[in-house]
Design an enzyme around this catalytic site. Structure first.
Site, PDB file in Angstrom:
ATOM      1  N   HIS A   9       0.832  -1.208   0.000  1.00 17.40           N
ATOM      2  CA  HIS A   9       0.000   0.000   0.000  1.00 17.40           C
ATOM      3  C   HIS A   9       0.871   1.265   0.000  1.00 17.40           C
ATOM      4  O   HIS A   9       2.059   1.235   0.340  1.00 17.40           O
ATOM      5  CB  HIS A   9      -0.920   0.014   1.229  1.00 17.40           C
ATOM      6  CG  HIS A   9      -0.168   0.073   2.532  1.00 17.40           C
ATOM      7  ND1 HIS A   9       0.362   1.236   3.043  1.00 17.40           N
ATOM      8  CD2 HIS A   9       0.153  -0.898   3.413  1.00 17.40           C
ATOM      9  CE1 HIS A   9       0.973   0.994   4.184  1.00 17.40           C
ATOM     10  NE2 HIS A   9       0.872  -0.308   4.426  1.00 17.40           N
ATOM     11  N   THR A  12       1.239   6.115   4.387  1.00 19.91           N
ATOM     12  CA  THR A  12       0.115   6.577   5.197  1.00 19.91           C
ATOM     13  C   THR A  12       0.574   7.623   6.215  1.00 19.91           C
ATOM     14  O   THR A  12       1.770   7.821   6.443  1.00 19.91           O
ATOM     15  CB  THR A  12      -0.541   5.417   5.962  1.00 19.91           C
ATOM     16  OG1 THR A  12       0.376   4.949   6.973  1.00 19.91           O
ATOM     17  CG2 THR A  12      -0.920   4.276   5.042  1.00 19.91           C
ATOM     18  N   GLU A  82      -2.054  -7.146   7.315  1.00 20.66           N
ATOM     19  CA  GLU A  82      -0.771  -6.973   7.980  1.00 20.66           C
ATOM     20  C   GLU A  82      -0.722  -7.807   9.255  1.00 20.66           C
ATOM     21  O   GLU A  82      -1.763  -8.199   9.803  1.00 20.66           O
ATOM     22  CB  GLU A  82      -0.552  -5.486   8.301  1.00 20.66           C
ATOM     23  CG  GLU A  82       0.806  -5.156   8.932  1.00 20.66           C
ATOM     24  CD  GLU A  82       2.001  -5.569   8.066  1.00 20.66           C
ATOM     25  OE1 GLU A  82       2.201  -6.795   7.926  1.00 20.66           O
ATOM     26  OE2 GLU A  82       2.731  -4.690   7.585  1.00 20.66           O
TER      27      GLU A  82
END
Length: 206
Positions: A9, A12, A82
């Site tokens: 991903h 963040t 995760e």
């Protein structure tokens, strides 16, 4: 032959804050979105049978940017989530070092000895569920390309499995940065890493 295009991903807010996420979530940063868009452009000409993502919001949003406007089949699978980090989740690295220095040292340097009893997973738990989904994918899709969106520890475990390494070598390079791409060729039960942690798309200027 089945090819897995495995992306982590995008960056963040908690990544920037050096805060452990695990099963908790934080939003993609502007940079994380930008890099996901760049990887999406790089993969735009690759035909995918399906897109399979961790159900975590940061992974699903990254998958959406990678897919762009393409009407690709999409699903989530909890086996791609995760590693569960128990009481560490949401805390900064410095906080974790202060509250649990021994286990944090094991996490980074002795992953084969990392073991906690507060609801957290150990690395073997991640190995077990990743091996499970790899077997499922090979049974479901005998050929073609699949786009997988997941997390840093999961990608490191995948590399370890493909190289037939022990847990003691979990953290050997390359580092798995946000939106990095790894490609695994699967055929007759064999797994071969074709590309590891590639971030060349980040150098593109648009």
């Amino acid at each position: 032959m089945l090819n897995l295009y495995v992306a982590r991903h995008g960056e963040t807010e908690w990544n920037v804050q050096n805060r452990m996420q695990g099963r908790l979530d934080s939003k993609l940063t502007a940079q994380g979105i930008y890099h996901a868009g760049l990887l999406g452009r790089k993969l735009a000409s690759t035909e995918f049978e399906s897109v399979i993502s961790s159900p975590s919001t940061r992974a699903v949003h990254t998958a959406e940017f990678l897919m762009g406007d393409r009407p690709l089949p999409f699903e989530t699978d909890e086996r791609l989530m995760e590693i569960h980090l128990g009481s560490w989740q949401g805390k900064t690295i410095d906080q974790i070092k202060a509250m649990d220095p021994y286990n944090y040292e094991c996490y980074l340097h002795l992953p084969n000895k990392y073991w906690r009893d507060d609801g957290a997973e150990n690395f073997q738990d991640v190995i077990t569920r990743l091996e499970s989904i790899l077997k499922s994918l090979e049974e479901t899709y005998q050929s073609g390309n699949l786009l997988i969106v997941t997390h840093g520890v999961v990608v490191k475990i995948l590399q370890m499995i493909c190289k037939n390494n022990s847990l003691t070598k979990l953290w050997i390079p390359p580092v798995i940065d946000g939106t990095s791409l790894s490609i695994v060729k699967m055929e007759d039960g064999k797994k071969e890493l074709i590309l590891e942690g590639d971030v060349s798309h980040k150098t593109v200027i648009i």
